[in-house]
Design a protein around this motif. Structure first.
Motif, PDB file in Angstrom:
ATOM      1  N   VAL A 199     111.426 -56.192  75.137  1.00 21.96           N
ATOM      2  CA  VAL A 199     112.618 -56.958  74.749  1.00 21.96           C
ATOM      3  C   VAL A 199     112.337 -57.747  73.468  1.00 21.96           C
ATOM      4  CG1 VAL A 199     114.156 -58.839  75.454  1.00 21.96           C
ATOM      5  CG2 VAL A 199     113.455 -57.121  77.119  1.00 21.96           C
ATOM      6  N   ILE A 200     111.197 -58.402  73.445  1.00 22.60           N
ATOM      7  CA  ILE A 200     110.826 -59.196  72.266  1.00 22.60           C
ATOM      8  C   ILE A 200     110.815 -58.299  71.023  1.00 22.60           C
ATOM      9  CG2 ILE A 200     108.888 -60.447  71.194  1.00 22.60           C
ATOM     10  CD1 ILE A 200     108.191 -61.412  74.116  1.00 22.60           C
ATOM     11  N   ASP A 201     110.243 -57.120  71.185  1.00 20.11           N
ATOM     12  CA  ASP A 201     110.125 -56.184  70.064  1.00 20.11           C
ATOM     13  C   ASP A 201     111.502 -55.753  69.544  1.00 20.11           C
ATOM     14  OD1 ASP A 201     108.216 -54.399  68.536  1.00 20.11           O
ATOM     15  OD2 ASP A 201     109.643 -52.930  69.343  1.00 20.11           O
ATOM     16  N   ARG A 202     112.402 -55.405  70.474  1.00 13.96           N
ATOM     17  CA  ARG A 202     113.734 -54.944  70.047  1.00 13.96           C
ATOM     18  C   ARG A 202     114.540 -56.080  69.419  1.00 13.96           C
ATOM     19  NH1 ARG A 202     111.449 -50.866  70.364  1.00 13.96           N
ATOM     20  NH2 ARG A 202     112.195 -48.876  71.197  1.00 13.96           N
ATOM     21  N   VAL A 203     114.379 -57.303  69.924  1.00 12.66           N
ATOM     22  CA  VAL A 203     115.104 -58.434  69.312  1.00 12.66           C
ATOM     23  C   VAL A 203     114.574 -58.668  67.895  1.00 12.66           C
ATOM     24  CG1 VAL A 203     115.629 -60.913  69.464  1.00 12.66           C
ATOM     25  CG2 VAL A 203     115.661 -59.512  71.536  1.00 12.66           C
ATOM     26  N   LYS A 204     113.271 -58.499  67.712  1.00 13.83           N
ATOM     27  CA  LYS A 204     112.706 -58.652  66.354  1.00 13.83           C
ATOM     28  C   LYS A 204     113.317 -57.618  65.416  1.00 13.83           C
ATOM     29  CE  LYS A 204     108.093 -60.432  67.584  1.00 13.83           C
ATOM     30  NZ  LYS A 204     106.679 -60.064  67.759  1.00 13.83           N
ATOM     31  N   TRP A 205     113.408 -56.378  65.895  1.00 13.49           N
ATOM     32  CA  TRP A 205     113.984 -55.323  65.041  1.00 13.49           C
ATOM     33  C   TRP A 205     115.436 -55.679  64.682  1.00 13.49           C
ATOM     34  CZ3 TRP A 205     118.122 -52.089  64.829  1.00 13.49           C
ATOM     35  CH2 TRP A 205     118.070 -51.105  63.835  1.00 13.49           C
ATOM     36  N   LEU A 206     116.163 -56.097  65.685  1.00 18.12           N
ATOM     37  CA  LEU A 206     117.570 -56.423  65.463  1.00 18.12           C
ATOM     38  C   LEU A 206     117.703 -57.588  64.478  1.00 18.12           C
ATOM     39  CD1 LEU A 206     120.204 -55.258  66.479  1.00 18.12           C
ATOM     40  CD2 LEU A 206     120.171 -56.905  68.358  1.00 18.12           C
ATOM     41  N   TYR A 207     116.804 -58.530  64.606  1.00 14.51           N
ATOM     42  CA  TYR A 207     116.836 -59.682  63.693  1.00 14.51           C
ATOM     43  C   TYR A 207     116.623 -59.217  62.247  1.00 14.51           C
ATOM     44  CZ  TYR A 207     115.683 -64.123  61.519  1.00 14.51           C
ATOM     45  OH  TYR A 207     115.677 -65.210  60.691  1.00 14.51           O
TER      46      TYR A 207
END
Ligand code: F0G
Length: 482
Positions: free
Chosen positions: A427-435
């Motif tokens: 989840v952390i990884d995907r939120v970083k990408w989205l950011y």
């Protein structure tokens, strides 16, 4: 306190349980996720659970049960009236909270309905630290209004203050002066303020606030749905409470209130609800409403199996090892994203990690639901279902204009004992990408807008072809099958 020491590793939150039953998950390819999102009207409530990889919509009714909770279900006593299960539940709650009388309900909002029906008259004012969607809806339905008196600092997204859910004592005094004590049937304090990032109240603040209202003859109600997280924060963040046991803190809090209600979909890790009442007469004054709206007085619309499970769940909520896990995972997620530069609600609270959409997608006007758009985007880019907590979750003003929320949040709930640390890392990884691709996200508009609680069933569409562009960028990064 379950902070396990490592030899060659920084401390990480640790699961203080092992997995005994699992549910298989599937990650649909991103192209299919976009189709599902379109079908769901860009509203994550409308998605089918089978199309979701990580369901972080809520912690309501989706917490993992323990072996003891499951075992207890077998001894459920089925009876329309006089079920032994009910008396066990009543005894357990009396033991923990020191209140004698229990009105059972099918879930938290049903408690809010009963309380509003009983206490709220047209024109009444209800004081709160902060509203919750259903608690407010029942009050306004009956012609009352809500005064939210959280301290101003509670609405500052990034902070180091430990108790951002605290109510402002001066504002209480002023509100009573303005409205008149006779027009205020009760004050409702919400432990672990849901809509402003699960931020806790301190014991000291609850004590001071309830002293003021009591002096004016105003009843004190506690919404204890998120109490377990708040208990953890009081023990770990309030200096004067650190040597007290969770059980002692719980009783000290309970002693401040006339009525305590809860959603047992959260507090108790099962499915149901209840209202605890201190005074016998007040209990009798309300009890007729239970058979009318819920079910007979010894089940209140709940399954007795769930009641048995929650009795165990209440007991487990008094265990620091159990209640630490949620806040520790949330803090870990918040810390990682914060360190990357993603604007988060800090410090981490209970319930979930909250991304500050007003900063992440500040280019989207509030009338186009930035938090809703970010929530939809995260499902497309990762199969993660969060929940919008912003303007979309508000209701329009009587003149039809938007009531702009004071915070625009994407909530990533952490149901208790459900997700592992590697899933949290995903989840952390995907939120970083989205950011890093946030400029690709655009706004939403309604195609079907219900009048009340529109966030549940409303349908929306994007204001441009931004979801397709976002999808292409995602596939370029992760490939067609992710
Ligand atoms: N009070 C609080 C603080 C809540 O968080 C909720 C539910 C309720 C009352 C209502 O309880 O759902 O059993 O009727 N919160 C859920 C959530 C829905 O996802 O935050 P309920």
């Amino acid at each position: 306190m379950p902070v396990i020491k490592f030899y060659k590793h920084d401390p990480i939150p640790m699961e203080m349980h092992k997995v005994k039953i699992v549910q298989q998950l599937h990650l649909l390819p991103a192209r299919e996720r976009l189709e599902k999102m379109k079908k769901a009207g860009y509203n994550t409530f409308q998605l089918h659970n089978g199309d979701i990889f990580m369901d972080m919509l809520t912690d309501s009714g989706v917490n993992a049960m323990s072996d003891n909770m499951q075992a207890a279900m077998l001894r459920a006593d089925d009876a329309y009236a006089g079920s032994e299960t009910f008396y066990r539940m009543n005894d357990k709650l009396t033991d923990i909270f020191g209140m004698k009388y229990l009105l059972p309900t099918h879930q938290g909002r049903a408690c809010e309905n009963i309380l509003a029906e009983h206490f709220v008259k047209p024109g009444n004012c209800i004081i709160m630290n902060y509203h919750f969607t259903t608690s407010k809806a029942h009050i306004t339905r009956l012609g009352g209004h809500v005064e939210e008196l959280v301290k101003d600092e509670g609405l500052i997204a990034q902070s180091t203050l430990p108790f951002k859910g605290n109510i402002d004592l001066d504002k209480i005094e002023k509100c009573i002066e303005k409205e008149g004590a006779d027009n205020i049937p009760y004050m409702r304090l919400e432990a672990g303020t849901n809509l402003i990032g699960g931020q806790p109240l301190s014991y000291e603040n609850m004590k001071a606030a309830t002293e003021i209202t009591r002096k004016h003859g105003i009843l004190n109600l506690l919404d204890a749905s998120l109490l377990q997280d708040n208990l953890y924060f009081i023990k770990t963040r309030e200096e004067s409470m650190k040597d007290k046991s969770i059980r002692e803190i719980t009783r000290m809090i309970a002693d401040l209130f006339d009525i305590i209600y809860f959603s047992a979909r959260k507090f108790g890790f099962a499915r149901g609800g209840g209202i605890l009442v201190r005074e016998e007469q007040m209990f009798h004054d309300m009890e007729d409403l239970i058979p009318m709206y819920e079910g007979y007085l010894t089940y209140g619309g709940m399954s007795v199996k769930e009641m048995e499970a929650m009795i165990e769940g209440f007991e487990e909520s008094m265990d620091m090892d159990v209640i630490s896990q949620g806040p520790q995972f949330i803090q870990y997620c918040v810390d990682q994203l914060d360190a990357y530069g993603v604007p988060m609600i800090t410090p981490g609270g209970g319930l979930g990690a909250h991304v500050d959409a007003s900063q992440v997608v500040g280019h989207i006007p509030q009338e186009e639901y930035p938090a809703g758009a970010l929530t939809a985007a995260l499902y497309i880019c990762g199969g993660i279902r969060g929940m919008e907590r912003g303007t979309l979750s508000e209701e329009r003003n009587p003149d039809g204009s938007e009531r702009l929320a004071s915070m625009e949040l994407l909530r990533l709930a952490f149901p208790r004992r459900v997700f592992t640390l590697s899933q949290t890392e995903y989840v952390i990884d995907r939120v970083k990408w989205l950011y890093d691709h946030r400029e690709l996200i655009g706004g939403l508009r309604f195609t079907h807008e219900p009048k009340t609680l529109r966030f549940f069933t409303g349908l929306l569409e994007p204001v441009s072809d931004w979801p397709e562009k976002l999808l292409e960028a995602y596939i370029a990064e992760f490939g067609e099958d992710q």
